[in-house]
Write an enzyme that holds these catalytic residues in place. Sequence first.
Site, PDB file in Angstrom:
ATOM      1  N   ARG A 173      -7.465  -7.679  -7.109  1.00 46.84           N
ATOM      2  CA  ARG A 173      -8.162  -8.973  -7.075  1.00 46.84           C
ATOM      3  C   ARG A 173      -9.642  -8.719  -7.325  1.00 46.84           C
ATOM      4  NH1 ARG A 173      -7.936  -7.475  -1.565  1.00 46.84           N
ATOM      5  NH2 ARG A 173     -10.044  -7.120  -0.764  1.00 46.84           N
ATOM      6  N   LYS A 225       0.833  -1.210   0.000  1.00 43.43           N
ATOM      7  CA  LYS A 225       0.000   0.000   0.000  1.00 43.43           C
ATOM      8  C   LYS A 225       0.859   1.249   0.000  1.00 43.43           C
ATOM      9  CE  LYS A 225      -3.778  -2.389   2.189  1.00 43.43           C
ATOM     10  NZ  LYS A 225      -4.912  -2.320   3.138  1.00 43.43           N
TER      11      LYS A 225
END
Lengths: 180, 180, 508, 508
Positions: C295, C119
Site C-alpha cells: 500500500r 506476513k
Amino acid sequence: MNFELELRDDSRTSQHTLKVEASAEGQPGRETQFFIDGKPLEADWAEIRPGHYSILIDGQSYEARVQPTSDSRPGQPETWVVTIAEYDFQVKVRDPRARRFAGQALAHDGPLEVLAPMPGKIVRVLVGRDEEVVQDQGLVVIEAMKMQNELRAPRPGRVTEVHVKEGIGIEAGARLLRLE
Amino acid sequence: MNFELELRDDSRTSQHTLKVEASAEGQPGRETQFFIDGKPLEADWAEIRPGHYSILIDGQSYEARVQPTSDSRPGQPETWVVTIAEYDFQVKVRDPRARRFAGQALAHDGPLEVLAPMPGKIVRVLVGRDEEVVQDQGLVVIEAMKMQNELRAPRPGRVTEVHVKEGIGIEAGARLLRLE
Amino acid sequence: MSILFKKILVANRGEIAVRVMRACREMGIRSVAVFSEVDRKALHVRYADEALAIGPAPAIESYLRVDRIIDAARRSGAEAIHPGYGFLAESADFARACSDAGIVFIGPSPEAMELMGSKTAARRLVMKAGLPVIPGTEANLESIEDVARVAREIGYPVMLKASAGGGGKGLRMVPTEADLESAWRNARSEAQNAFDDPSVYLEKRLERPRHVEIQLLGDAHGNLIYLGERECSLQRRHQKILEECPSPMLDPELRRRMGETAVRIGKLACYTNAGTAEFLVDQERNFFFLEMNARLQVEHPVTELVVGIDLVKEQIHIAAGDRLAWQQQDVRLRGAAIEARIYAEDPARDFFPSPGLITRLSIPSGPGVRNDSGVYEGWRVPLEYDPLLAKLVVWGTDRSQAVASMQRALSEYEVAGLQTNLQFFRQLLAHPEFVGGQLDTSFIDRMLAGRTLKIAPPTELGRVAILAVALEMSRWAQQHRGDARPNGRASRWKAEGRVEELNHWPRS
Amino acid sequence: MSILFKKILVANRGEIAVRVMRACREMGIRSVAVFSEVDRKALHVRYADEALAIGPAPAIESYLRVDRIIDAARRSGAEAIHPGYGFLAESADFARACSDAGIVFIGPSPEAMELMGSKTAARRLVMKAGLPVIPGTEANLESIEDVARVAREIGYPVMLKASAGGGGKGLRMVPTEADLESAWRNARSEAQNAFDDPSVYLEKRLERPRHVEIQLLGDAHGNLIYLGERECSLQRRHQKILEECPSPMLDPELRRRMGETAVRIGKLACYTNAGTAEFLVDQERNFFFLEMNARLQVEHPVTELVVGIDLVKEQIHIAAGDRLAWQQQDVRLRGAAIEARIYAEDPARDFFPSPGLITRLSIPSGPGVRNDSGVYEGWRVPLEYDPLLAKLVVWGTDRSQAVASMQRALSEYEVAGLQTNLQFFRQLLAHPEFVGGQLDTSFIDRMLAGRTLKIAPPTELGRVAILAVALEMSRWAQQHRGDARPNGRASRWKAEGRVEELNHWPRS
C-alpha cells in the site's frame, strides 16, 4: 487582585511559591501593574487572543499560552499549564477563592475515584471489588481511536467499587472505580 | 421566511430572480425545508462556521461562502456575495424588509455622494466645485498602503460639493464629494 | 500515456483521503468521498467534488463495508478507487470486488496483496529466495503452547505480530516467558479488532535494531524501481511517530544493496504500483526482511520531498496503465526530509487518545515545510477512528538542516481544544541523541522511561509564566464579573477591545 | 566556515521579516525585531527572540529611521542587520551607517549599492561594457522640456522610471506626448513619497516584452554565480504579482547566455551577496539589461524551490565571510515553481488597498505548497504599509504540474475580514493564455480591460448560491431575534450548536 502562585516546571527541577499582586486592574486606559513578591514586574504585554499573550521583558519577546489543566473545574480554575516554546509550567493558585475547589480537584489521599481520561469503550476490567492493587497495576483497558489503552492505578490501594463492565461505552470523566 | 432573490453571476452572463421560501425554520431538531420558485430543494447542508456552508446536492459536494457586500448596511444586508470555487455571485434581496435599506445602499441616479473606499490620505483633489465630469474621470487621489489610487467618477455629472482637501487623512466611507 | 480516469472514489478518511484528493484535483480528476455519520463535516467530505454517505460511525459499518463502497462507486460513476492506507487498503477481497465490479483498484494485484498480506507467507517466499529474514515462525500459531515452545527455541525476548498487521496493532514485545500469556491474549484481541483476524506469529527480537524501509514503484509493464529508503526507527509502542529520508545510517552502497534486494522481493511477487519493503538493520549493519506493505505508506511524503516524485500521482498513472515516467538511474536524492505524526493524544497521560473539538489551529509554513492534514479549526475529532490529525514534513539541504527546519516548524504549530503530541515532539527534536542521529526502535520508550526528554527551562521564563497566569486569571475574573480588562503597556484600549471580540473561544 | 553571528536584527516588517527570522531560528541565531507603534502585535514582533520599538506608524518615523535602527542594534547587541527588501534595503547610507557602527550589513557593499542604486549610473556602466540596454536617457531629467525632447527622439510609447525606484512606484507608461505632463508629475511625486528622491529617467517601451531576471549570489572571495532565472512578466500597473522559475520562454542556451551576462554585470560592480539582474526580452528573444536590484527580491522563493538553495541562509553565510557552498556547475534546476503575491486589495474596486482585521485565515498546504506570510488570524492589517499579506509559492515536476498545484493551493486559501486578490488569481490561473505560458508585461492589464478573466459558472451553482444566501439570511434574522437555527438534514442539532458557539465572528 492578590494571590499566591506555586510555580513548577515540567522537568520537575524547580518549584517555588510567589506572591502576585495586580494594581489598577481593569481600569480602561490605565495600565495594570503587576508585582511579584512585592517587586514590580517591568513588562509589556499584549493579548493575541484569550489565553495567548505576547510579552516583552527587557526587550526579550515571549509567547505564552495559558490553559487550565484538564482536571480543573469550570469557573475559576486552580491549576494552569503555561506553554512557552518547548517548556511547560504548572502553576497552582493559592488564592483563597480557588482553594475552595482544590479539594475536589486534586485528592491525593483518602478515597480516590478513578475517572475515564477520555471517551471510549471498556474492553477489559482487570481488577475486581475488594482487590488490593499496587501502584501502576492495570485496572481497566479502554479502547478509543483504534488503540487499546491500559489505565493504571495512580497509587496503591483497595478497590472498593467498580462502576463499569466490559463492552460498555463511557464518556470522558466517567467514574470507573473507587480506590481506598 | 419568504423573499425574492435576484441572482447575478460575476461574469455578468446571467441574471434572474427567484422566489425562496423557508419552512419549519429554526425549530431545533426539525429540519428547515427550502423551496425555490415553489420547488423543494433537495439538499443536505451543514454550517462549517457562520457564512460558510458545506452543501450536498445529488451527491455533489459544494463549499459556499457568503458575505454581505461591503456597501451593505449593518443589520439585515440587502446584497450578498457568494463565493463558490473561483466563481462569485451577487445576490440581491427583494425581501420587503430589506428594500427599506435598498435606497441608501444603491442610489444610481439623482445626487450621488462619492465615498472613500478605504482609509488613507488625500494627496490630490483633481476637480473643483461646479466642475462637470465625465464617467471615469479622476476625482481625487488617495494614498494608502504606499500606493496612490485615483478615484474615478462612477458616472457623469456636476460636482456640487467637495468635502476634502489635499493632505488630510480620511476614514473608509468618508464623504469625499457630491455629484449631481 | 494512456487516458487517465475522469473520476476516482477515495475509500478512506482523514489526512490520507485529503492527500489523494489533492492529487486528483491537480490532475483534473473528479474525486468522490465516502463518509460515515460522524464525518458529514469532515475535511475529506468538504474537499471532495462529490460525497456519499455509507453508514454509521463504527468503521465496521462504514469504511470497512466493501458492498457500500462499491455501490457508492457505481452510483457516482467512479472508474477507480484509491484505498489510502488502513481500512481496506490491504484487503485482497476488496481489490477483487472492485475488479468484479469493473472498477480499477489503485494498488497492487489481489494475488500480490494476498502473498504479501500474510506476513508468514511473505517470509516463506523471501526465505526460499535465499534473502535474509528474521528468525521466527513460518506459520501462524494457533495455541499458546506452540507459541511457548517456539519462543523457547529461538530465545527471549521475542515479538508477537499480527499476520494481517500493520501500524503496531496486534503487536507485542515479550521480554520473558512470564509475560507471554497476557501478551498473546492482547495481541490476538487487538488483531481481531483491527484486522478482523486474530492470527499472530513469532519473531526473534533484535537488540536495538533500526527500522529501514525501501519505497518501491512498479508499473504493469514489468518496470520496478526503488526510490531510496526511509528510516522509521523512532517508534512508541511499536508505532512509527517520526520518519526520515535518507536514513542517517545508510551509505550509497548499503542503499543500493537494500534497494536491489527490495526490487528482487517485489519481482518475486510480480509487484505493481506503490509498495514498501521493511527491513530491520542490526548494529553491524546486517539487514533482515521484515514485511512488505502492499500500500501507500503513511510516511510516503519524506520520499516525495527528497526524490521530487509525487507517489500518489504515480499510483494513479500506473493504475491507468501508464509506464513509469522514471527509470532507476533517473531517481536522485536531494537533501533530507523528516516527518512527524501529529496525534490527538495526551503525553501527560501516557499518550491516551484525546478526541474533541479543535478550537484553534494554526499550521506552520515557510521554506521547506509541508503539512498534510485531515482536520480544520472548528472540526470535532471523533473518537471512532485513528488519532492522526496531520503529518508535519520538512525538507532541508541535509539532515541537520532538516532537523533545524523541523524544530522551527514545530515551534510555529498551534493546536488548541484537545491534547496533542506537539510538545512531546518539540522536546524530542531538542534531544542530543536524536540530533546526533543515534536512533533505534526502543529510543523513544527509553527516553520516556528515563524522563530524559524534559529539560529545565531558562530561569527567566518563570516570571513570564507567572505573568501569563496573572493576566489570564484577571481575564477570567473580569469576564466573570463582566467588567473591563487590564491593559498592557503598549496595547491601546480600543485595539484590545476589537481583538477580544473576535476570540471568544469556549474552553474545553 | 567562519563563525556565524549570534544575533541578527531584522530592519523590516511583514512577511520578509518573518522569512528572515525563520532562517535565523533554523541557524541557531537569535533574531531582533524592530517595530512601529501599530506593529506591537505584528507577527514579526511575536516571532522574534527580541523586539524593540522604534517610533510612530509612518515608516519615515520608524522603519526608515537609520539612527533608531542602529541604536536598537547597539542596545540588543546584534552583530549584523538584515534589511529585507524595501525600506532601507537599498540605502547605501544605511549600509555605511551600519559599518560605521561596527555592525555587519547583510547585503552588497555601499559602493556596489550606489552604483546599482542609481539606475542611470548602472545603465551607463553596462553600456560601456558593450552589454545590451534599452534605448533611453543616461542621466536623470530635471525639466519637463528635457523629457519631452528625449521622448520625441526615441519615440512613443515611453516609460518614466524613478532612478531610486523599485516595485512599480514612481513608474509610468506614457503612450503619447499628451499624457506626458501628468505622468511626469505623478511619477515624481510618487518617487518622492516612496524613495525620498523625485528624480526619474526615460526609457523606450518595448512591445509586449517579457520581464526575465537572473538571481546572482556572490561571496567576498571573488566567487559569483547565477541561480537560474525568474519570469516576472505578470504585472499589474507595472507591479509584479506572479513570478515563475524557470521562465517558459528560456532554453538552456538562452539561460546560460543571460546568466553569464548577469555575472559579467555583477563583476563590473564587484558585487557580493544576493542580487538580481533584470532584463527585458522582446518577441525575438533579444534581451536588454533593465536594472540591478541590490537586495533580496520579493520573489526569491521560486528560485529556492527549483535550485534547492536557501538564499537567506546563504546571504547570512556570505555576510559572515564564508565562501559560497556552491559552484556554478553544482547549481541544478529541478521542476518548476510559481509565486502569487496575496495582497489586501479589492479587485472589484480597481484593486484599492483593503486594510483591516483578518477575521479568518486558513492557509493551503500539502505537496509542493509553501506560504510565506506576515499575518495571522486576529491581526489588524494597518494602512500605513505595503498591502502584501503573504506569498503563495508552489512547486511541481514541470510548469503544467506547478500551474495545477497553484490552482489547487488557491482553491484552499481562505482569508476573511478584508478583501484580497485571491479570487482574481483563481480566475487568472484558469485562463488558457496563462496556462499556455503566453505571458508579457501587459497581459494582466489587457485581461482586466477586456473583462475576459471572469467566465460564466456552471448553471447548477446558481441553486447552491441561492441556498447559501437563504441559510445565511435566516441565520442573521434568527441571530437578530435571538432564537434557534435551521438544521441541515445530516447535521445533528447539538453538534451544530457547539460549532456555532465557536465561531462568533464580528462582520467587518
